[in-house]
Design an enzyme around this catalytic site. Structure first.
Site, mmCIF file in Angstrom:
data_model
loop_
_atom_site.group_PDB
_atom_site.id
_atom_site.type_symbol
_atom_site.label_atom_id
_atom_site.label_comp_id
_atom_site.label_asym_id
_atom_site.label_seq_id
_atom_site.Cartn_x
_atom_site.Cartn_y
_atom_site.Cartn_z
ATOM 1 N N VAL A 195 -34.781 -1.084 6.284
ATOM 2 C CA VAL A 195 -33.916 -0.653 5.162
ATOM 3 C C VAL A 195 -32.587 -1.418 5.219
ATOM 4 C CG1 VAL A 195 -32.566 1.296 4.250
ATOM 5 C CG2 VAL A 195 -34.940 1.654 4.979
ATOM 6 N N HIS A 196 -32.021 -1.535 6.441
ATOM 7 C CA HIS A 196 -30.736 -2.225 6.636
ATOM 8 C C HIS A 196 -30.817 -3.689 6.163
ATOM 9 C CE1 HIS A 196 -27.018 -3.424 8.632
ATOM 10 N NE2 HIS A 196 -27.659 -4.296 9.368
ATOM 11 N N VAL A 197 -31.878 -4.383 6.588
ATOM 12 C CA VAL A 197 -32.008 -5.808 6.237
ATOM 13 C C VAL A 197 -32.293 -5.946 4.739
ATOM 14 C CG1 VAL A 197 -33.342 -7.915 6.644
ATOM 15 C CG2 VAL A 197 -32.759 -6.428 8.566
ATOM 16 N N VAL A 205 -35.650 2.051 9.860
ATOM 17 C CA VAL A 205 -34.225 2.034 9.478
ATOM 18 C C VAL A 205 -33.722 0.595 9.453
ATOM 19 C CG1 VAL A 205 -31.901 2.738 10.204
ATOM 20 C CG2 VAL A 205 -33.792 4.355 10.374
#
Ligand code: HEM
Length: 234
Positions: free
Chosen positions: A183-185, A180
């Site tokens: 995905v965020h970065v 996760v």
């Protein structure tokens, strides 16, 4: 501090074409975020060092296996409390709205940058909201399962079977939170102009208009109401 302003020093002439800055994060929010981010990275490195023999070399970053084991739960506690701060600041802005479902259904247009087919969004898009709630749940699972296997303080409260289950849950949640986080970065880099929001605290008016138009409209309406008074950066 105002919500929207042009990039000028006292005495500079203001030109209509100068970029407009829109405040997005206060200094407190940014410090909170980067403490959270640093603790997750250190937590992942120290945790991976304990996870598999092929990753033992990572323990050297923490002064060896024993100290990596000792420090890992404490970094986890820092992440947990730091994330609680983020949660209190941002949970409201991450509540699901009908437009988020529309945005999700049009993910193809999101990826193809067909912004004209997308609904106007508030402060965060549906992808960010999913990431936010996934992080929130996973961090609770990590701290709860982590405490159960923190032998230094809690070993007498759990049975061997409970510990074995907790190790399994802890490892699965850890691998998922790392995914996760990636995905965020990746999303923060992919949507150009987003990183400065968390580094400098503001975005350009163009960025806000393109990606979070309803948030921008609300800010403008709010500043107008307050006669360009207080900031709305979170
Ligand atoms: C280390 C690499 C990281 C980078 C480069 C990064 C970057 C960013 C950026 C640029 C934003 C602003 C997004 C926007 O305003 O639209 C943001 C927001 C945020 N980040 Fe990170 N971040 C990192 C790690 C983390 C970690 C580890 C966590 C939590 C475990 C986290 C939680 C958040 C949250 C909660 C927000 C607010 C967005 C929301 O509430 O949906 N970040 N991050």
């Amino acid at each position: 501090m105002s919500t929207m302003h042009q990039d000028v020093e006292p005495g500079d002439a203001v030109h209509p074409g100068d970029p407009v800055r829109v405040d997005r994060y206060t200094t407190g929010a940014r410090i909170n975020h980067w403490i959270t981010a640093a603790s997750l990275v250190l937590l992942a490195l120290s945790g991976l060092a304990l996870f598999h023999p092929s990753l033992y070399f990572l323990a050297d970053l923490f002064g060896g296996g024993q100290s990596a084991r000792a420090i890992h739960p404490w970094i986890g506690a820092v992440l947990f409390f730091s994330f609680c701060g983020m949660f209190i600041r941002f949970w409201r802005a991450n509540l699901w709205e009908p437009n988020d479902t529309v945005w999700m259904r049009r993910l193809r247009d999101v990826l193809a940058a067909h912004d004209e087919n997308l609904p106007e969004l508030g402060r965060y898009n549906a992808g960010q909201k999913v990431v936010f709630w996934a992080m929130s749940i996973l961090i609770i699972v990590l701290i709860a399962s982590g405490v159960l296997i923190w032998d230094q303080y809690f070993s007498q409260y759990t049975t061997l079977e409970q510990k074995q289950l907790a190790v399994l849950v802890h490892s699965a949640a850890a691998v998922t939170v790392i995914c996760v986080w990636i995905v965020h970065v990746y999303a923060a880099i992919w949507v150009r102009g987003t990183i400065p929001a968390m580094v400098k605290g503001y975005v350009t008016g163009g960025w806000a208009w393109r990606y979070h138009r309803r948030w921008l409209r609300d800010l403008v309406a709010g500043s107008r109401d307050r006669n360009s008074g207080a900031t709305s950066a979170g």
